[in-house]
Design an enzyme around this catalytic site. Structure first.
Site, PDB file in Angstrom:
ATOM      1  N   LYS A  76      -9.247   8.271  -7.324  1.00  0.00           N
ATOM      2  CA  LYS A  76      -9.105   6.861  -7.768  1.00  0.00           C
ATOM      3  C   LYS A  76      -9.900   6.140  -6.677  1.00  0.00           C
ATOM      4  O   LYS A  76      -9.213   6.157  -5.524  1.00  0.00           O
ATOM      5  CB  LYS A  76      -7.540   6.561  -7.866  1.00  0.00           C
ATOM      6  CG  LYS A  76      -7.472   5.033  -8.295  1.00  0.00           C
ATOM      7  CD  LYS A  76      -6.026   4.441  -8.417  1.00  0.00           C
ATOM      8  CE  LYS A  76      -6.015   3.044  -8.625  1.00  0.00           C
ATOM      9  NZ  LYS A  76      -4.468   2.638  -9.099  1.00  0.00           N
ATOM     10  N   SER A 131      -4.425  -0.176 -12.960  1.00  0.00           N
ATOM     11  CA  SER A 131      -5.579  -0.088 -12.359  1.00  0.00           C
ATOM     12  C   SER A 131      -6.312   1.203 -12.107  1.00  0.00           C
ATOM     13  O   SER A 131      -7.336   1.141 -11.644  1.00  0.00           O
ATOM     14  CB  SER A 131      -5.443  -0.600 -10.986  1.00  0.00           C
ATOM     15  OG  SER A 131      -4.387   0.148 -10.126  1.00  0.00           O
ATOM     16  N   SER A 155       0.380   1.247 -12.888  1.00  0.00           N
ATOM     17  CA  SER A 155      -1.152   1.573 -12.906  1.00  0.00           C
ATOM     18  C   SER A 155      -1.716   2.959 -13.198  1.00  0.00           C
ATOM     19  O   SER A 155      -2.743   3.497 -13.353  1.00  0.00           O
ATOM     20  CB  SER A 155      -1.483   1.068 -11.678  1.00  0.00           C
ATOM     21  OG  SER A 155      -1.582  -0.208 -11.355  1.00  0.00           O
TER      22      SER A 155
END
Length: 383
Positions: A76, A131, A155
């Site tokens: 990520k 996210s 997220s």
């Protein structure tokens, strides 16, 4: 789309049936073909990935058997390699950095890749969530079997639900997160319970639990404060009924119906510099006490993961997509989103399992047993 899971890849590389270099090359080819449309990646590390894969092949040739030998993983964001170091040490090959929300809006349920906004692989006009946006898309589209994430309010779990994959948030404070509020925790996005379980063995040094099924579970559509839509609730409840029918869980009624205090104001206060955190501490203490009581009489708490289906790229509506997830960032409990089904709009929904502190292994065991008994099936978007 590749159908190989992480355990199968690692076993084949360790046995000499496949080369890590070839596995990495296949993943890079998939990314090259799919990412112009999906925009799941910020960077693709082709040369570095092939170099790391060659090192894995050399380790295997020297007699090592790394548990993630040759498994392609996505990390990520551009700063995600540090969190992925245990995976790389275990033989995984990082192929690129996945998209996260870009500048310009306060909402975080979207992503911006190198080629543009990240799209949901089920419907390009919908967001994948965030996210950990690109991470969920990369796994859902079959580009990699595993992608790292982080979860401060949902997220990992929200994009997992909206993309039809599995997403685990670990117990708060178990691993370093870099979040001074203690709300964010690392996590993983995976295609299957076996994939997620292998990740867990590597990062924790533990095997998933081997409980006696059925486990006791409490179902809550709203946690006592949220207002989820009827379809996400119905899809999650149908998933629960399949779990009950398969003998994975047995629903029980707690002595007192679960009703948590709305964690939203407390969460926001903890994330706002200079805000009075006194009320946040009170909400956290009350909710933790109520959850402690619940987990004294049941193994699991089960809820829908998200209160709505994926929204469009223009942004969310009036309902916080985090309304069913951020309670467990505040309390620190581990939580796992598993595919529940597909809604009328053609987009997936998730069902969320929550367990007592430090019981990630139990959540992983439930997911694996549910898959084994056919109560949870993998969702795959059209190629």
């Amino acid at each position: 789309m590749s159908g190989d899971g992480a355990p199968e890849i690692a076993d084949a590389v360790c046995a000499g049936a496949r080369r890590a270099v070839d596995v990495a090359g296949e993943a890079l080819t998939r990314i090259e073909r799919a990412d112009p449309a999906l925009c799941a990646f910020l960077d693709v590390w082709e040369e570095e990935a092939l170099r790391r894969a060659a090192e894995v092949d050399a380790r295997v040739a020297a007699g090592e058997r790394p548990p993630l030998a040759g498994v392609p993983v996505a990390v990520k964001g551009r700063r995600g390699l540090r969190a992925a170091e245990p995976l790389l040490a275990a033989g995984a090959v990082a192929v690129g950095a996945t998209s996260v929300p870009g500048p310009g809006t306060p909402w975080q349920t979207w992503g911006l890749g190198a080629r543009g906004r990240t799209v949901n692989p089920w419907r390009a006009d919908r967001t994948p969530g965030g996210s950990s946006a690109g991470a969920a898309v990369a796994v859902a589209a079959g580009l990699v079997p595993l992608a790292t994430g982080s979860d401060g309010a949902g997220s990992v779990r929200i994009p997992a639900a909206w993309c039809g994959v599995l997403g685990l948030k670990v117990t708060g404070g178990r691993f370093p997160s870099g979040d001074p509020t203690g709300l964010a925790a690392p996590g993983i996005l995976a295609r299957t319970g076996a994939d997620a379980g292998l990740w867990w063995r590597v990062v924790s040094g533990r095997d998933p639990s081997v409980p006696c099924f059925p486990l006791t579970a409490v179902w809550s559509p709203d946690l006592g404060y949220a207002s989820p839509g009827p379809e996400p609730v119905a899809l999650a409840r149908e998933a629960v009924e399949r779990l009950v029918a398969a003998g994975v869980v047995r629903l029980v009624r707690p002595p007192v119906a679960l009703s948590l205090l709305d964690p939203g104001p407390a969460w926001l206060a903890l994330r706002t510099p200079g805000a009075d955190s006194g009320d946040a501490r009170r909400v956290r203490a009350v909710n933790e006490a109520r959850l402690h009581t619940l987990f004294g009489c049941a193994d699991l708490l089960i809820t829908p993961t998200a209160p709505t289906s994926p929204h469009g790229h223009e942004g969310p509506g009036d309902v916080y997509s985090t309304s069913l997830t951020w309670a467990f960032n505040l309390s620190g409990h581990p939580a796992f989103s598993v595919p529940a089904g597909v809604g009328a709009d053609g987009c997936p929904a998730g069902v969320q399992f929550v367990a007592g502190h430090d019981r990630e292994g139990l959540l992983l065991a439930v997911a694996q047993e549910a898959e084994r008994r056919g109560a949870v099936t993998a969702l795959r978007p059209a190629s």
